[in-house]
Design an enzyme around this catalytic site. Structure first.
Site, PDB file in Angstrom:
ATOM      1  N   ASP A  76       0.865  -1.185   0.000  1.00  0.00           N
ATOM      2  CA  ASP A  76       0.000   0.000   0.000  1.00  0.00           C
ATOM      3  C   ASP A  76       0.903   1.238   0.000  1.00  0.00           C
ATOM      4  O   ASP A  76       2.136   1.115  -0.076  1.00  0.00           O
ATOM      5  CB  ASP A  76      -0.924  -0.035   1.232  1.00  0.00           C
ATOM      6  CG  ASP A  76      -2.241   0.713   0.988  1.00  0.00           C
ATOM      7  OD1 ASP A  76      -2.325   1.499   0.027  1.00  0.00           O
ATOM      8  OD2 ASP A  76      -3.179   0.522   1.778  1.00  0.00           O
ATOM      9  N   GLU A  81       0.149   4.648   1.887  1.00  0.00           N
ATOM     10  CA  GLU A  81       0.113   5.636   2.971  1.00  0.00           C
ATOM     11  C   GLU A  81       1.191   5.385   4.021  1.00  0.00           C
ATOM     12  O   GLU A  81       1.693   6.319   4.647  1.00  0.00           O
ATOM     13  CB  GLU A  81      -1.269   5.637   3.646  1.00  0.00           C
ATOM     14  CG  GLU A  81      -2.384   6.231   2.792  1.00  0.00           C
ATOM     15  CD  GLU A  81      -2.985   5.240   1.802  1.00  0.00           C
ATOM     16  OE1 GLU A  81      -2.454   4.118   1.653  1.00  0.00           O
ATOM     17  OE2 GLU A  81      -3.997   5.602   1.159  1.00  0.00           O
ATOM     18  N   HIS A 132      -2.543  -0.109  -3.849  1.00  0.00           N
ATOM     19  CA  HIS A 132      -2.982   1.245  -3.483  1.00  0.00           C
ATOM     20  C   HIS A 132      -3.694   1.927  -4.658  1.00  0.00           C
ATOM     21  O   HIS A 132      -3.188   1.924  -5.787  1.00  0.00           O
ATOM     22  CB  HIS A 132      -1.784   2.103  -3.077  1.00  0.00           C
ATOM     23  CG  HIS A 132      -2.125   3.551  -2.888  1.00  0.00           C
ATOM     24  ND1 HIS A 132      -2.767   4.016  -1.761  1.00  0.00           N
ATOM     25  CD2 HIS A 132      -1.949   4.631  -3.705  1.00  0.00           C
ATOM     26  CE1 HIS A 132      -2.953   5.332  -1.868  1.00  0.00           C
ATOM     27  NE2 HIS A 132      -2.468   5.720  -3.050  1.00  0.00           N
ATOM     28  N   HIS A 175      -1.745   1.269   6.636  1.00  0.00           N
ATOM     29  CA  HIS A 175      -2.257   2.409   7.398  1.00  0.00           C
ATOM     30  C   HIS A 175      -3.363   1.950   8.341  1.00  0.00           C
ATOM     31  O   HIS A 175      -3.883   0.837   8.207  1.00  0.00           O
ATOM     32  CB  HIS A 175      -2.797   3.478   6.442  1.00  0.00           C
ATOM     33  CG  HIS A 175      -3.784   2.927   5.459  1.00  0.00           C
ATOM     34  ND1 HIS A 175      -5.085   2.675   5.795  1.00  0.00           N
ATOM     35  CD2 HIS A 175      -3.624   2.522   4.174  1.00  0.00           C
ATOM     36  CE1 HIS A 175      -5.704   2.167   4.748  1.00  0.00           C
ATOM     37  NE2 HIS A 175      -4.843   2.041   3.749  1.00  0.00           N
ATOM     38  N   HIS A 196      -8.298   4.790   6.878  1.00  0.00           N
ATOM     39  CA  HIS A 196      -9.475   4.447   6.069  1.00  0.00           C
ATOM     40  C   HIS A 196      -9.491   2.939   5.867  1.00  0.00           C
ATOM     41  O   HIS A 196      -8.507   2.257   6.145  1.00  0.00           O
ATOM     42  CB  HIS A 196      -9.471   5.172   4.717  1.00  0.00           C
ATOM     43  CG  HIS A 196      -8.352   4.762   3.809  1.00  0.00           C
ATOM     44  ND1 HIS A 196      -7.091   5.293   3.911  1.00  0.00           N
ATOM     45  CD2 HIS A 196      -8.286   3.853   2.813  1.00  0.00           C
ATOM     46  CE1 HIS A 196      -6.308   4.737   3.002  1.00  0.00           C
ATOM     47  NE2 HIS A 196      -7.002   3.849   2.322  1.00  0.00           N
ATOM     48  N   GLU A 207      -7.880  -2.741   6.642  1.00  0.00           N
ATOM     49  CA  GLU A 207      -7.386  -3.507   5.485  1.00  0.00           C
ATOM     50  C   GLU A 207      -6.422  -4.607   5.928  1.00  0.00           C
ATOM     51  O   GLU A 207      -6.495  -5.743   5.437  1.00  0.00           O
ATOM     52  CB  GLU A 207      -6.698  -2.553   4.508  1.00  0.00           C
ATOM     53  CG  GLU A 207      -7.663  -1.555   3.890  1.00  0.00           C
ATOM     54  CD  GLU A 207      -6.972  -0.429   3.132  1.00  0.00           C
ATOM     55  OE1 GLU A 207      -5.755  -0.536   2.866  1.00  0.00           O
ATOM     56  OE2 GLU A 207      -7.644   0.564   2.808  1.00  0.00           O
TER      57      GLU A 207
HETATM   58 ZN   LIG Z   1      -4.998   1.157   1.913  1.00  0.00          ZN
END
Ligand SMILES: [Zn+2]
Length: 299
Positions: free
Chosen positions: A37, A39, A89, A133, A145, A163
């Protein structure tokens, strides 16, 4: 059949049998899967770094590959013989193949059934999460998120997960351990609540949901490489976790998506902003979670 023909046939049969018997032992190295990902990547701190419309996005693509490469070097040093990297991502088209370690395969593009875990199956020995994240609505952690911006909370079998949590549950279905997670300190701690045996490398400290204290880049990558080496070396496949049914509840930030998807067979609208369903497998549950957060667009 002449005697010579008979013996050459027999030789072929013996060689074939030997090849079949040898195959499971031929590949002694481990097969490692990376879900990457953005972030939680080293050096990333601003939302102008996270999507192609952002001014700093091109820098992030390289930073993302650099963290993945550190983990790949560690995995290879621990004896991995196959490495698959899944870009996980946004568009899932962030990592440029020319930036990635030459030993790794790259799964790219977001039109996937299994999104952040596309390509994972029970042939793998270890899963590594890079750049993760915190989950939706978390008061701390950089850019929290779950999936996209539409989800307020996701629960699988009564447990609220982000996630990392949902991806770890899918890996557990296949008996593949999550051995390492990197990201900000909040994300790493949160993912390790589900992936309890995973090592963690915090490449930044979240001061709040926007401000961070970044580890020096070289140091962060050395930590990732060392942790990946140890984690892959000690990785052991486990018994697949296959309790069914898998119960999913998704609360959205508005009522728009529930208004649409309550039309799906088996999806119940349990509150104006919340839907629930049961699946007969984790892959099926996971696939529908992804449809609900990514591919339903009421606007
Ligand atoms: Zn993500």
């Amino acid at each position: 059949m002449s005697r010579m023909r008979y013996s050459s046939c027999r030789l072929v049969v013996i060689l074939l049998v030997a090849a079949i018997v040898e195959t499971p032992h031929a590949q002694t190295g481990k097969k490692v899967y990376l879900s990457v990902d953005m972030e939680g990547i080293s050096g990333i701190s601003g939302d102008d770094q996270l999507s192609p419309s952002g001014r700093e996005y091109d820098r992030s693509r390289k930073l993302m590959a650099d963290d993945a490469n550190a983990a790949i070097r560690g995995a290879l040093a621990a004896g991995a013989t196959a490495v698959v990297v899944n870009d996980a991502h946004g568009s899932h088209r962030n990592i440029r193949p020319e930036d990635l370690h030459p030993a790794a395969h790259l799964i790219t593009h977001g039109f996937k059934r299994y999104g952040m875990m596309e390509g994972l199956d029970d042939t793998f020995d270890a899963v590594i999460f890079i750049g993760y994240h915190a989950k939706a609505e978390n008061p701390a952690g950089l850019f929290p998120h779950t999936g996209t911006g539409v989800v307020r909370d996701l629960q699988i079998n009564g447990r609220s997960v982000g996630e990392g949590g949902m991806n770890a549950m899918l890996a557990a279905w296949y008996g593949v351990p999550v051995v390492l997670v990197t990201g900000d300190d909040v994300a790493v701690a949160q993912v390790r609540e589900v992936a309890t045996s995973a090592k963690g490398v915090a490449v930044k400290r979240a001061i709040n949901v926007r401000a961070v204290d970044l580890e020096p880049l070289d140091q962060a990558r050395r930590s990732i490489e060392a942790a990946a080496r140890e984690a892959v070396a000690s990785a052991k496949r486990s018994t697949p976790v296959r309790a069914t049914p898998v119960n999913v509840q998704m609360q959205f930030k508005t009522t728009l998506i529930p208004e649409i998807v309550e039309a799906f067979p088996n999806i119940k609208r349990v509150a104006p902003d919340t839907v629930a369903y049961s699946s007969e497998s984790m892959p099926a549950a996971y696939r529908l979670i992804r449809v609900l957060y990514r591919f339903i667009n009421p606007d």
